[in-house]
Design an enzyme around this catalytic site. Sequence first.
Site, PDB file in Angstrom:
ATOM      1  N   GLU A 271      43.816  51.783  44.753  1.00 16.86           N
ATOM      2  CA  GLU A 271      42.920  51.792  43.600  1.00 16.86           C
ATOM      3  C   GLU A 271      41.953  50.635  43.798  1.00 16.86           C
ATOM      4  OE1 GLU A 271      44.682  51.605  39.605  1.00 16.86           O
ATOM      5  OE2 GLU A 271      42.952  50.406  38.984  1.00 16.86           O
TER       6      GLU A 271
ATOM      7  N   ARG B 268      34.927  45.994  40.053  1.00 15.17           N
ATOM      8  CA  ARG B 268      34.694  44.656  39.478  1.00 15.17           C
ATOM      9  C   ARG B 268      33.817  43.791  40.359  1.00 15.17           C
ATOM     10  NH1 ARG B 268      40.894  43.101  37.671  1.00 15.17           N
ATOM     11  NH2 ARG B 268      41.338  45.118  36.742  1.00 15.17           N
TER      12      ARG B 268
ATOM     13  N   THR C  57      39.172  50.095  36.694  1.00 17.69           N
ATOM     14  CA  THR C  57      38.266  49.379  35.785  1.00 17.69           C
ATOM     15  C   THR C  57      37.058  50.236  35.414  1.00 17.69           C
ATOM     16  OG1 THR C  57      38.890  47.417  37.118  1.00 17.69           O
ATOM     17  CG2 THR C  57      37.402  47.045  35.297  1.00 17.69           C
TER      18      THR C  57
ATOM     19  N   LYS D 276      48.654  54.658  32.303  1.00 17.17           N
ATOM     20  CA  LYS D 276      48.839  53.323  32.871  1.00 17.17           C
ATOM     21  C   LYS D 276      49.390  52.451  31.744  1.00 17.17           C
ATOM     22  CE  LYS D 276      45.541  49.724  34.168  1.00 17.17           C
ATOM     23  NZ  LYS D 276      45.008  49.155  35.412  1.00 17.17           N
TER      24      LYS D 276
HETATM   25  C1  3PG Z   1      44.509  44.712  37.455  1.00 14.52           C
HETATM   26  O1  3PG Z   1      43.930  45.440  36.671  1.00 14.52           O
HETATM   27  O2  3PG Z   1      44.067  43.619  37.784  1.00 14.52           O
HETATM   28  C2  3PG Z   1      45.738  45.267  38.055  1.00 14.52           C
HETATM   29  O3  3PG Z   1      46.560  45.775  37.092  1.00 14.52           O
HETATM   30  C3  3PG Z   1      46.455  44.321  38.957  1.00 14.52           C
HETATM   31  O4  3PG Z   1      47.199  43.419  38.237  1.00 14.52           O
HETATM   32  P1  3PG Z   1      48.055  42.316  39.055  1.00 14.52           P
HETATM   33  O5  3PG Z   1      47.077  41.465  39.813  1.00 14.52           O
HETATM   34  O6  3PG Z   1      48.803  41.574  37.996  1.00 14.52           O
HETATM   35  O7  3PG Z   1      48.959  43.062  39.974  1.00 14.52           O
END
Ligand code: 3PG
Length: 214
Positions: free
Chosen positions: A41, A45, A69, A129
């Site tokens: 994924e 960002r 995101t 999620k």
């Molecule tokens: C995120 O959106 O940043 C992901 O869920 C990853 O989260 P993590 O860095 O805590 O694994």
Amino acid sequence: MNSIESYVETYGVLPVINITDANKAVLLAQALTDGGLPLIEVTLRSDCSLEAIRRIKQAFPDMLVGAGTVVSEKSVDDALSVGADYVVSPGYDPELVNYCKQKGVVIVPGCFTPSEIQIAVKNGLRILKFFPAELGGGVAAIKLLSGPFPDVRFLPTGGITFENLSAYLENNKVIACGGSFMATAEMFRQGDFEGITKLCIKASEIAKNARKAK
Ligand code: 3PG
């Protein structure tokens, strides 16, 4: 269950990465597949997130690539235009979900509360999620939420580590765990692709053993 969900469930873990250099995107994808995880994924960002998705899909057409995101209709269109297979949103936005449904795009929206889950279920979604998972109570919360929502299955992300991974994956309501623990921002920045492959192998092993324990 659609094919994307069953694909993700097969692997049990989903690397979630903010790619900050598109030139390293294919090396990263190679490292993940070498580690037995042909799925990713890519969060939208950074300035080069879309370009990274485009390059990964060009180099690895069979790899499952989600765009994370995603918070607007435009982002859905942008992600599809570069070849993303599905989209993930951090929160539950009914308009965004409807937009995806109309376009036939698989969306995995983030839910954190019973109210959000209830709306998602009303809108016909079953795979959600659970974000941010650790802050939201972790596995204990998933167990409690599964009481009123027995048909929902979760993809927890946010705070998953090698230490708590098994506990999540041993729960039947968890299809897979997402996170940056297999390919950290620092490893990506340093170009430590061998290290990423090793962590992917380690995560796959944990996922395999957790499945056996289910
Ligand atoms: C995120 O959106 O940043 C992901 O869920 C990853 O989260 P993590 O860095 O805590 O694994």
